[in-house]
Design an enzyme around this catalytic site. Sequence first.
Site, mmCIF file in Angstrom:
data_model
loop_
_atom_site.group_PDB
_atom_site.id
_atom_site.type_symbol
_atom_site.label_atom_id
_atom_site.label_comp_id
_atom_site.label_asym_id
_atom_site.label_seq_id
_atom_site.Cartn_x
_atom_site.Cartn_y
_atom_site.Cartn_z
ATOM 1 N N LYS A 159 0.812 -1.223 0.000
ATOM 2 C CA LYS A 159 0.000 0.000 0.000
ATOM 3 C C LYS A 159 0.846 1.274 0.000
ATOM 4 C CE LYS A 159 -2.373 0.607 3.732
ATOM 5 N NZ LYS A 159 -2.001 1.826 4.454
ATOM 6 N N ARG A 189 9.603 -12.494 3.536
ATOM 7 C CA ARG A 189 10.279 -11.229 3.846
ATOM 8 C C ARG A 189 10.883 -11.282 5.255
ATOM 9 N NH1 ARG A 189 6.896 -5.763 3.393
ATOM 10 N NH2 ARG A 189 6.551 -5.995 5.618
ATOM 11 N N ARG A 194 13.392 -10.872 10.711
ATOM 12 C CA ARG A 194 12.455 -10.307 11.686
ATOM 13 C C ARG A 194 11.812 -11.432 12.486
ATOM 14 N NH1 ARG A 194 8.740 -5.929 8.590
ATOM 15 N NH2 ARG A 194 10.269 -5.159 7.119
ATOM 16 N N ARG A 197 -2.470 -9.912 12.157
ATOM 17 C CA ARG A 197 -2.546 -8.583 11.539
ATOM 18 C C ARG A 197 -3.498 -8.585 10.344
ATOM 19 N NH1 ARG A 197 3.405 -8.006 11.194
ATOM 20 N NH2 ARG A 197 3.975 -7.905 13.357
#
Length: 195
Positions: A13, A131, A137, A148
């Site tokens: 986005k 990712r 991460r 989420r």
Amino acid sequence: MRLLIMGPPGAGKGTQAKGIAEHYGIPAISTGDIFRAISKADAATASDLALQVKDIMLSGGYVSDEITNQIVAERLAEADAANGFLLDGYPRTAGQVDALDQMLAANNTTLDAVVSLEADQEELVARLLKRAEIEGRADDNEETIRKRQEIYVEQTADLLKVYSDRGLLIGVDGLGEIDEVGQRIFAALDAKLQR
Ligand code: AMP
């Protein structure tokens, strides 16, 4: 051109928002970016607002409608937004939808379109996991990623309905190369605005 963009985590986005803004020569205004900038103020010089925003962001909650609406109203009153803007991350609540309606009405303007990036949830989860692995991460595990996605659906379903009922919603397939998705968005917007 006065636009909103919505999309689930991982759909690109922010990247598309920048592309749309550049293409149409309007500012991309992200409330998340504004709040991150506010909360970064040095602890010694931080205002009450900055400290408050920092706490809220750390807890994962929402900044109050009162503060958020005021910040957006001030940003939209700046000269570069006079002829159009793209809002990213706002509105997020029914109260913010009403406040935005009032801001626009006060200037005798309306929204032209709401771009909704659509993507298959499983595809997004797979993308975000990849990712997370590449970027190391550790907090981005499958559970938090799925959570989420769920929160996005819960929080935006009502907003998407409001704008769909107004005939403003444009759904765009968000999967693909950045430029490819960008071209889809421009084509959909051009078609809608010519009508
Ligand atoms: P984002 O980058 O859009 O995910 O926003 C980061 C954080 O900023 C959110 O988790 C909220 O705490 C805050 N925030 C951004 N936009 C809004 C909004 N429209 N209303 C309330 N809080 C917001």
